[in-house]
Design a protein around this motif. Structure first.
Motif, PDB file in Angstrom:
ATOM      1  N   TYR A  27     -23.887  47.525 -10.631  1.00  0.00           N
ATOM      2  CA  TYR A  27     -24.120  46.322 -11.431  1.00  0.00           C
ATOM      3  C   TYR A  27     -25.627  46.150 -11.565  1.00  0.00           C
ATOM      4  O   TYR A  27     -26.277  45.518 -10.733  1.00  0.00           O
ATOM      5  CB  TYR A  27     -23.474  45.110 -10.768  1.00  0.00           C
ATOM      6  N   TYR A  44     -22.913  40.726  -5.418  1.00  0.00           N
ATOM      7  CA  TYR A  44     -22.333  39.420  -5.692  1.00  0.00           C
ATOM      8  C   TYR A  44     -22.177  38.590  -4.427  1.00  0.00           C
ATOM      9  O   TYR A  44     -21.955  39.116  -3.345  1.00  0.00           O
ATOM     10  CB  TYR A  44     -21.004  39.579  -6.417  1.00  0.00           C
ATOM     11  N   SER A  47     -23.285  45.146 -17.433  1.00  0.00           N
ATOM     12  CA  SER A  47     -22.014  45.441 -16.794  1.00  0.00           C
ATOM     13  C   SER A  47     -22.206  46.660 -15.895  1.00  0.00           C
ATOM     14  O   SER A  47     -23.244  47.313 -15.942  1.00  0.00           O
ATOM     15  CB  SER A  47     -20.970  45.727 -17.871  1.00  0.00           C
ATOM     16  N   LYS A  72     -13.943  31.593  -4.676  1.00  0.00           N
ATOM     17  CA  LYS A  72     -12.931  32.228  -5.521  1.00  0.00           C
ATOM     18  C   LYS A  72     -11.495  31.835  -5.185  1.00  0.00           C
ATOM     19  O   LYS A  72     -10.585  32.115  -5.980  1.00  0.00           O
ATOM     20  CB  LYS A  72     -13.066  33.763  -5.438  1.00  0.00           C
ATOM     21  N   TYR A  83      -9.469  32.400  -8.814  1.00  0.00           N
ATOM     22  CA  TYR A  83     -10.107  33.527  -9.502  1.00  0.00           C
ATOM     23  C   TYR A  83      -9.206  34.759  -9.537  1.00  0.00           C
ATOM     24  O   TYR A  83      -9.187  35.501 -10.527  1.00  0.00           O
ATOM     25  CB  TYR A  83     -11.428  33.846  -8.794  1.00  0.00           C
ATOM     26  N   TYR A  84      -8.465  34.997  -8.460  1.00  0.00           N
ATOM     27  CA  TYR A  84      -7.634  36.206  -8.370  1.00  0.00           C
ATOM     28  C   TYR A  84      -6.253  36.016  -8.992  1.00  0.00           C
ATOM     29  O   TYR A  84      -5.406  36.903  -8.900  1.00  0.00           O
ATOM     30  CB  TYR A  84      -7.523  36.652  -6.913  1.00  0.00           C
ATOM     31  N   GLN A 127     -14.195  50.110  -3.884  1.00  0.00           N
ATOM     32  CA  GLN A 127     -13.753  50.121  -5.278  1.00  0.00           C
ATOM     33  C   GLN A 127     -13.167  48.780  -5.728  1.00  0.00           C
ATOM     34  O   GLN A 127     -12.730  48.662  -6.869  1.00  0.00           O
ATOM     35  CB  GLN A 127     -12.676  51.212  -5.473  1.00  0.00           C
ATOM     36  N   SER A 128     -13.156  47.803  -4.889  1.00  0.00           N
ATOM     37  CA  SER A 128     -12.465  46.547  -5.171  1.00  0.00           C
ATOM     38  C   SER A 128     -13.284  45.633  -6.077  1.00  0.00           C
ATOM     39  O   SER A 128     -14.352  46.001  -6.566  1.00  0.00           O
ATOM     40  CB  SER A 128     -12.157  45.833  -3.854  1.00  0.00           C
ATOM     41  N   ASP A 129     -12.772  44.441  -6.283  1.00  0.00           N
ATOM     42  CA  ASP A 129     -13.490  43.402  -7.023  1.00  0.00           C
ATOM     43  C   ASP A 129     -14.895  43.255  -6.457  1.00  0.00           C
ATOM     44  O   ASP A 129     -15.107  43.316  -5.238  1.00  0.00           O
ATOM     45  CB  ASP A 129     -12.725  42.086  -6.889  1.00  0.00           C
ATOM     46  N   GLU A 130     -15.872  43.027  -7.339  1.00  0.00           N
ATOM     47  CA  GLU A 130     -17.276  43.025  -6.926  1.00  0.00           C
ATOM     48  C   GLU A 130     -17.617  41.929  -5.920  1.00  0.00           C
ATOM     49  O   GLU A 130     -18.585  42.054  -5.164  1.00  0.00           O
ATOM     50  CB  GLU A 130     -18.186  42.899  -8.151  1.00  0.00           C
ATOM     51  N   HIS A 131     -16.836  40.866  -5.876  1.00  0.00           N
ATOM     52  CA  HIS A 131     -17.122  39.793  -4.922  1.00  0.00           C
ATOM     53  C   HIS A 131     -16.654  40.156  -3.512  1.00  0.00           C
ATOM     54  O   HIS A 131     -17.082  39.536  -2.535  1.00  0.00           O
ATOM     55  CB  HIS A 131     -16.453  38.497  -5.371  1.00  0.00           C
ATOM     56  N   ARG A 191     -16.412  43.649  -2.652  1.00  0.00           N
ATOM     57  CA  ARG A 191     -16.836  45.027  -2.420  1.00  0.00           C
ATOM     58  C   ARG A 191     -17.913  45.120  -1.338  1.00  0.00           C
ATOM     59  O   ARG A 191     -18.792  44.265  -1.234  1.00  0.00           O
ATOM     60  CB  ARG A 191     -17.349  45.639  -3.721  1.00  0.00           C
TER      61      ARG A 191
END
Length: 213
Positions: free
Chosen positions: A25, A40, A63, A95, A101-102, A129-133, A135
């Motif tokens: 990012y 993040y 992005s 979140k 959020y999820y 590899q997960s959601d940036e928040h 990761r």
């Protein structure tokens, strides 16, 4: 700005992203020749606003993209990290407690408001590899091509180093974004569970927390 996008943003997004094994990012501060690896829940809103205010419009919040490090040898590359336990709690508060959020179902969302349940849910993911928040922080930073790594816990002093290096405009201190809902007290077991999820972050960035592993 268009020239910089043609030279950097578009090739990274539409060409190098397809051949790179890892995406980051990135934010480009072309005016000051800087690359920021965004992590993040680590003062991203504050850093973003300060770069916007100092870049005369010559700034791109990108992005996730691949990139070729040798093309940025003359850029100042920086990132900030945060105590993994505090970052996890901040992400959960923001979140889950403050929003959905999820996109959990109503029933699931109620369950996830218990941080123990949320820890168990997160433990099922590959945190590279997960959601940036969620990761792992080390996976969001090209550690082999970094000039400065700051800490959230020492943000004002560390960001002053970045500002001085880049010649950013002076800024006044401001309150970092908070997730609200007061302090959360983790049990020792919960601390150990979160620490084990982010073991590599602790070993690389916060070795003082190694006893939690």
């Amino acid at each position: 700005m268009l020239i910089n996008k043609l030279l950097h943003f578009y090739p990274n997004k539409y060409l190098f992203s397809h051949i790179s094994s890892r995406k980051y990012y990135l934010s480009y501060c072309f005016e000051h020749k800087a690359l920021w690896f965004r992590v993040y829940k680590v003062a991203t809103r504050t850093i973003n606003q300060r770069l916007i205010n100092s870049s005369s419009g010559n700034y791109v919040y990108s992005s996730p993209v691949g990139y070729l490090p040798w093309r940025y040898e003359d850029y100042f590359k920086f990132a900030f990290v945060r105590n993994p336990l505090d970052r996890f709690v901040s992400g959960w508060k923001d979140k889950v407690l403050n929003q959905n959020y999820y996109q959990f179902s109503i029933e699931e969302h109620e369950l996830m408001k218990n941080i123990e349940t949320f820890i168990e849910w997160v433990s099922k993911f590959d945190l590279e590899q997960s959601d940036e928040h969620l990761r792992a922080q080390y996976s969001l930073i090209d550690l082999n091509n970094l000039d400065f790594l700051g800490r959230f816990e020492n943000f004002e002093n560390d960001f002053k180093i970045v500002s001085d290096r880049l010649g950013l405009r002076p800024y006044s201190k401001e309150k970092l974004n908070q997730s609200g809902r007061g302090q959360i007290s983790l049990t020792n077991e919960q601390k150990h569970k979160i620490a084990r999820l982010y073991e590599k972050d602790i070993r690389i960035f916060y070795p003082e927390l190694i006893d939690l592993l």
